[in-house]
Design a protein around this motif. Structure first.
Motif, PDB file in Angstrom:
ATOM      1  N   LEU A   1       0.843  -1.197   0.000  1.00 42.17           N
ATOM      2  CA  LEU A   1       0.000   0.000   0.000  1.00 42.17           C
ATOM      3  C   LEU A   1       0.876   1.244   0.000  1.00 42.17           C
ATOM      4  O   LEU A   1       1.004   1.940   0.996  1.00 42.17           O
ATOM      5  N   TYR A   2       1.484   1.523  -1.144  1.00 42.52           N
ATOM      6  CA  TYR A   2       2.323   2.712  -1.233  1.00 42.52           C
ATOM      7  C   TYR A   2       2.404   3.212  -2.665  1.00 42.52           C
ATOM      8  O   TYR A   2       2.071   2.513  -3.609  1.00 42.52           O
ATOM      9  N   LYS A   3       2.817   4.466  -2.776  1.00 45.76           N
ATOM     10  CA  LYS A   3       3.021   5.111  -4.064  1.00 45.76           C
ATOM     11  C   LYS A   3       4.424   5.706  -4.054  1.00 45.76           C
ATOM     12  O   LYS A   3       4.901   6.163  -3.020  1.00 45.76           O
ATOM     13  N   ILE A   4       5.074   5.696  -5.209  1.00 43.10           N
ATOM     14  CA  ILE A   4       6.438   6.220  -5.315  1.00 43.10           C
ATOM     15  C   ILE A   4       6.513   7.173  -6.502  1.00 43.10           C
ATOM     16  O   ILE A   4       6.018   6.861  -7.581  1.00 43.10           O
ATOM     17  N   GLY A   5       7.140   8.310  -6.291  1.00 48.04           N
ATOM     18  CA  GLY A   5       7.474   9.217  -7.386  1.00 48.04           C
ATOM     19  C   GLY A   5       8.975   9.431  -7.406  1.00 48.04           C
ATOM     20  O   GLY A   5       9.594   9.602  -6.344  1.00 48.04           O
ATOM     21  N   VAL A   6       9.565   9.384  -8.589  1.00 45.57           N
ATOM     22  CA  VAL A   6      11.025   9.550  -8.717  1.00 45.57           C
ATOM     23  C   VAL A   6      11.319  10.555  -9.815  1.00 45.57           C
ATOM     24  O   VAL A   6      10.734  10.499 -10.897  1.00 45.57           O
ATOM     25  N   MET A   7      12.238  11.471  -9.533  1.00 42.20           N
ATOM     26  CA  MET A   7      12.750  12.391 -10.534  1.00 42.20           C
ATOM     27  C   MET A   7      14.224  12.041 -10.742  1.00 42.20           C
ATOM     28  O   MET A   7      15.032  12.124  -9.813  1.00 42.20           O
ATOM     29  N   ALA A   8      14.546  11.619 -11.962  1.00 43.45           N
ATOM     30  CA  ALA A   8      15.927  11.247 -12.303  1.00 43.45           C
ATOM     31  C   ALA A   8      16.525  12.328 -13.195  1.00 43.45           C
ATOM     32  O   ALA A   8      15.836  12.906 -14.044  1.00 43.45           O
ATOM     33  N   PHE A   9      17.805  12.583 -13.005  1.00 42.78           N
ATOM     34  CA  PHE A   9      18.479  13.682 -13.690  1.00 42.78           C
ATOM     35  C   PHE A   9      19.550  13.140 -14.635  1.00 42.78           C
ATOM     36  O   PHE A   9      20.642  12.795 -14.214  1.00 42.78           O
ATOM     37  N   ASP A  10      19.194  13.082 -15.937  1.00 46.52           N
ATOM     38  CA  ASP A  10      20.154  12.640 -16.953  1.00 46.52           C
ATOM     39  C   ASP A  10      21.214  13.706 -17.202  1.00 46.52           C
ATOM     40  O   ASP A  10      22.395  13.423 -17.292  1.00 46.52           O
ATOM     41  N   ASP A  11      20.762  14.959 -17.362  1.00 50.28           N
ATOM     42  CA  ASP A  11      21.670  16.052 -17.712  1.00 50.28           C
ATOM     43  C   ASP A  11      21.078  17.361 -17.218  1.00 50.28           C
ATOM     44  O   ASP A  11      20.202  17.952 -17.856  1.00 50.28           O
ATOM     45  N   MET A  12      21.548  17.845 -16.075  1.00 52.82           N
ATOM     46  CA  MET A  12      21.002  19.058 -15.473  1.00 52.82           C
ATOM     47  C   MET A  12      21.486  20.329 -16.149  1.00 52.82           C
ATOM     48  O   MET A  12      21.055  21.430 -15.789  1.00 52.82           O
ATOM     49  N   THR A  13      22.370  20.200 -17.150  1.00 55.02           N
ATOM     50  CA  THR A  13      22.818  21.389 -17.878  1.00 55.02           C
ATOM     51  C   THR A  13      21.803  21.791 -18.954  1.00 55.02           C
ATOM     52  O   THR A  13      21.842  22.905 -19.458  1.00 55.02           O
ATOM     53  N   LYS A  14      20.894  20.884 -19.306  1.00 57.91           N
ATOM     54  CA  LYS A  14      19.889  21.184 -20.325  1.00 57.91           C
ATOM     55  C   LYS A  14      18.773  22.028 -19.725  1.00 57.91           C
ATOM     56  O   LYS A  14      18.505  21.959 -18.522  1.00 57.91           O
ATOM     57  N   PRO A  15      18.091  22.819 -20.550  1.00 56.57           N
ATOM     58  CA  PRO A  15      16.959  23.604 -20.029  1.00 56.57           C
ATOM     59  C   PRO A  15      15.824  22.677 -19.593  1.00 56.57           C
ATOM     60  O   PRO A  15      15.545  21.678 -20.252  1.00 56.57           O
ATOM     61  N   LYS A  16      15.184  23.029 -18.483  1.00 58.10           N
ATOM     62  CA  LYS A  16      14.085  22.201 -17.966  1.00 58.10           C
ATOM     63  C   LYS A  16      12.920  22.198 -18.960  1.00 58.10           C
ATOM     64  O   LYS A  16      12.659  23.205 -19.597  1.00 58.10           O
ATOM     65  N   PRO A  17      12.229  21.084 -19.090  1.00 60.92           N
ATOM     66  CA  PRO A  17      12.372  19.821 -18.353  1.00 60.92           C
ATOM     67  C   PRO A  17      13.281  18.810 -19.049  1.00 60.92           C
ATOM     68  O   PRO A  17      13.327  17.666 -18.639  1.00 60.92           O
ATOM     69  N   GLU A  18      13.980  19.219 -20.119  1.00 60.70           N
ATOM     70  CA  GLU A  18      14.891  18.292 -20.790  1.00 60.70           C
ATOM     71  C   GLU A  18      15.962  17.825 -19.812  1.00 60.70           C
ATOM     72  O   GLU A  18      16.360  18.546 -18.905  1.00 60.70           O
ATOM     73  N   GLY A  19      16.434  16.618 -20.016  1.00 57.34           N
ATOM     74  CA  GLY A  19      17.470  16.072 -19.153  1.00 57.34           C
ATOM     75  C   GLY A  19      16.961  15.579 -17.812  1.00 57.34           C
ATOM     76  O   GLY A  19      17.745  15.204 -16.951  1.00 57.34           O
ATOM     77  N   ARG A  20      15.642  15.618 -17.634  1.00 57.77           N
ATOM     78  CA  ARG A  20      15.018  15.126 -16.406  1.00 57.77           C
ATOM     79  C   ARG A  20      13.934  14.125 -16.782  1.00 57.77           C
ATOM     80  O   ARG A  20      13.232  14.308 -17.773  1.00 57.77           O
ATOM     81  N   ARG A  21      13.796  13.075 -15.973  1.00 54.36           N
ATOM     82  CA  ARG A  21      12.764  12.071 -16.239  1.00 54.36           C
ATOM     83  C   ARG A  21      12.004  11.774 -14.955  1.00 54.36           C
ATOM     84  O   ARG A  21      12.599  11.625 -13.893  1.00 54.36           O
ATOM     85  N   ALA A  22      10.682  11.705 -15.077  1.00 53.29           N
ATOM     86  CA  ALA A  22       9.818  11.452 -13.929  1.00 53.29           C
ATOM     87  C   ALA A  22       9.172  10.078 -14.067  1.00 53.29           C
ATOM     88  O   ALA A  22       8.737   9.695 -15.152  1.00 53.29           O
TER      89      ALA A  22
END
Length: 198
Positions: free
Chosen positions: A163-184
């Motif tokens: 009984l749980y929920k998980i959210g994850v934000m992963a950072f491929d490349d933080m030099t790119k403008p948001k939201p590029e380089g980020r995956r949810a």
């Protein structure tokens, strides 16, 4: 994305509550410090997260549509590379936001677990948040020659109930403008996944 080579760095655990009868928010019970998990506990936690997030039926990559001030992406990005004190403060902010977003009284409270680390062979940084409902159960132990049954009123993240929920934000490349380089990513043990994440 398979969550292989998952390494957890820090863990903070807070508790949020069901709304009051007048629908006002009960203040969350915030952690005073980061958790120090034994190697056995950390191994079980990592295994639970890897199994959940690698599942094909209840884990989805989400489209990021909000990434400005106050968004989960912005908060998660500030936690990556932060010191322990800043991580603890940011994790409290995430618990507060979750409590505020649970508008209906029928939504139960639970534990809010905020954790960070790296994943994949490339050691990609990530920040994760779990909302885990509190359950009741029994534990059997041996005291001398006698078996002792102990009632536990506040267990969570058990593999049987999920009984749980998980959210994850992963950072491929933080030099790119948001939201590029980020995956949810989101995992929902009830199988109810939304189409997008803020």
């Amino acid at each position: 994305m398979l969550f292989e080579n998952l390494k957890v760095n820090r863990v903070a655990v807070h508790e949020i509550f069901r709304r009051n009868d007048d629908r006002s928010i009960q203040a969350p019970a915030y952690a005073n410090g980061l958790e120090v998990l034994s190697p056995e506990a950390m191994g079980a936690f990592r295994l639970r997260m890897t199994d959940a997030l690698s599942g094909q039926t209840q884990s989805l990559q989400m489209r990021i549509v909000k990434f400005g001030a106050g968004s989960f992406l912005e908060t998660a990005e500030t936690l990556v590379g932060s010191d322990d004190a800043a991580f603890l403060v940011g994790s409290r902010d995430l618990a507060t936001k979750l409590a505020e977003s649970q508008m209906a009284r029928r939504i139960p409270g639970g534990m809010v677990i905020v954790f960070d680390g790296t994943v994949s062979a490339a050691s990609m940084p990530f920040v994760g948040v779990i909302k885990a409902e509190i359950q009741q159960g029994f534990r059997r132990s041996i005291a001398g020659t006698n078996a002792v049954i102990e009632f536990l009123n506040n267990i969570f993240l058990t593999p049987a109930t999920r009984l749980y929920k998980i959210g994850v934000m992963a950072f491929d490349d933080m030099t790119k403008p948001k939201p590029e380089g980020r995956r949810a990513f989101i995992f929902d043990s009830f199988g109810i996944c939304a189409a997008k994440v803020a």
